[in-house]
Design a protein around this motif. Structure first.
Motif, PDB file in Angstrom:
ATOM      1  N   HIS A  65      -3.808  45.304  -5.660  1.00 14.78           N
ATOM      2  CA  HIS A  65      -3.421  46.664  -5.264  1.00 14.78           C
ATOM      3  C   HIS A  65      -4.701  47.450  -5.028  1.00 14.78           C
ATOM      4  O   HIS A  65      -5.273  48.043  -5.943  1.00 14.78           O
ATOM      5  N   HIS A  67      -6.835  49.709  -1.783  1.00 13.75           N
ATOM      6  CA  HIS A  67      -6.713  50.328  -0.459  1.00 13.75           C
ATOM      7  C   HIS A  67      -8.080  50.371   0.202  1.00 13.75           C
ATOM      8  O   HIS A  67      -8.905  51.219  -0.151  1.00 13.75           O
ATOM      9  N   LYS A 159       4.212  47.469   2.690  1.00 13.80           N
ATOM     10  CA  LYS A 159       4.215  48.334   1.501  1.00 13.80           C
ATOM     11  C   LYS A 159       5.077  49.554   1.756  1.00 13.80           C
ATOM     12  O   LYS A 159       4.846  50.305   2.708  1.00 13.80           O
ATOM     13  N   ASP A 291      -5.672  49.916  -7.771  1.00 13.75           N
ATOM     14  CA  ASP A 291      -5.251  51.081  -6.986  1.00 13.75           C
ATOM     15  C   ASP A 291      -6.465  51.846  -6.450  1.00 13.75           C
ATOM     16  O   ASP A 291      -6.411  53.065  -6.266  1.00 13.75           O
TER      17      ASP A 291
HETATM   18 ZN   LIG Z   1      -1.852  52.512  -4.395  1.00 17.73          ZN
END
Ligand SMILES: [Zn+2]
Length: 377
Positions: A65, A67, A159, A291
């Motif tokens: 996870h 980005h 997603k 994240d």
């Molecule tokens: Zn995220």
């Protein structure tokens, strides 16, 4: 391309490890190459000498996870996206499942010295129902069409943001009706594409599981019964504890206008470690995701892993979740005979002490040493 002789412990998975291995032509082998008999001094003329590396080697870490191409303000320029991927790599992350990016980050894949990237395309949300500038904001009725478009754009993953605060009700609410969600996920599956979902709220979990979601991000609202359902269906959860650590701030920010939301976020924050232990007790597969890219910096996989241990997951299980288990789940090879040499070597065994993940000694990607402690490489 370097020729490496690894000694110490070469971990394949929880059941298999070797005392030594060799890296030649970018691949790993556990069978002594004929040319290795020339010795470490490299007495053969046409070949480079073998570089001796000792320590505990494990399959390159996986951030499921992450980005790439996103920061707190939304999309970043390509140069910064490459920097983000470099920071992840230097932390030992050699495979990223992107959890949605506001930009087409496929250019990262052309860089042999950067982590392998499995893209999920743009994440799918609704106007005013997610962080502005992050996702592809669409109307409810466009969900199926857009999921199909993103499925064709990514590398086998889509997603979806499945719940977020609704300022009208003042609490977390699902973004999509269950029937449309099921139709959209089925459409992705028909293309051979898997779907993962951002979810904080309890209310979105059953519709996601009914729709045969493939992975759950955050999962802070999951009840024991929902965890058992997910475990039975083989659906893993990515606890993102670095992200959940922010819930107390989100609660504080929302308290005046959205007391119900604030109360829920605070409760999930207070319960965050118990929730992760409950995931494990329910038999769920856990994966490690930082994240990174929104409010969280890149290169934090060791910190995320440490939080999972702090929550009560044994270090050896967290290392598996951050390495070979995640590779297996994503369909990527680990350190099997002949596989690409994507590995990280540590002076200490992270399965015994998770803080060892903070100190990778040598990082090998596609058979090349891309970073090593002290060398500044
Ligand atoms: Zn995220």
């Amino acid at each position: 391309m370097a020729r490496l002789h690894l000694t110490g412990t070469v971990v394949v998975d929880a059941a298999t490890q070797h005392d030594e291995a060799w890296v030649e032509d970018g691949h790993i082998t556990f069978t002594r190459p004929v040319t290795a008999d020339a010795g470490a001094s490299g007495t053969t003329t046409q070949n480079e000498p073998w570089v001796e590396i000792s320590g505990v080697a494990i399959p390159g870490l996986v951030d499921v996870h992450c980005h790439v191409g996103l920061d707190s303000g939304g999309a970043v320029d390509p140069e910064l996206a490459l920097k983000q991927a470099t920071v992840d790599r230097d932390a030992g992350t050699l495979l990223i499942r992107d959890a949605g990016s506001p930009i087409d980050n496929s250019f990262v894949q052309a860089h042999e010295d950067l982590p392998r990237l499995i893209r999920a395309g743009r994440f799918i949300a609704r106007p005013k129902r997610y962080l502005r500038g992050y996702g592809r904001e669409i109307e409810v009725e466009d969900l199926v069409r857009v999921v199909v478009e993103e499925a064709k754009r990514g590398d086998g993953w889509v997603k979806i943001i499945s719940d977020w605060i609704d300022r009208d009700t003042g609490d977390l609410e699902p973004l999509w009706p269950a029937d449309l969600l099921a139709e959209a996920i089925a459409a992705a599956h028909a293309l051979g594409v898997r779907v993962t979902a951002h979810t904080f709220a309890t209310e979105s979990i059953d519709p996601l599981l009914d729709a045969r979601i493939d992975c759950i991000e955050h999962g802070t609202g999951m009840t024991r019964g929902q965890m058992e359902r997910a475990a039975a269906a083989g659906v893993p959860v990515v606890p993102t504890l670095l992200q959940v650590a922010n819930f107390e701030n989100y609660a504080a920010q929302g308290r005046a206008k959205f007391p119900a939301y604030a109360e829920r976020m605070q409760r999930m924050y207070d319960n965050r470690f118990a929730q992760v232990r409950a995931f494990r007790d329910a038999g769920l597969t856990l994966l490690v995701g930082t994240d990174a890219g929104g409010t969280i910096g890149h290169g934090a996989i060791a910190e995320e892993a440490e939080l999972m241990v702090e929550a009560g997951i044994p270090a050896a299980e967290v290392v598996a979740a951050a390495s070979w288990s995640a590779r297996h789940f994503l369909g990527a090879r680990g350190l099997t005979e002949g596989a690409s040499a994507d590995l990280v070597i540590y002076p200490r065994d992270p399965r015994r002490d998770i803080t060892a993940l903070r100190e990778p000694a040598t990082i090998v990607l596609r058979g090349s040493v891309v970073a090593s402690a002290g060398s500044g490489a």
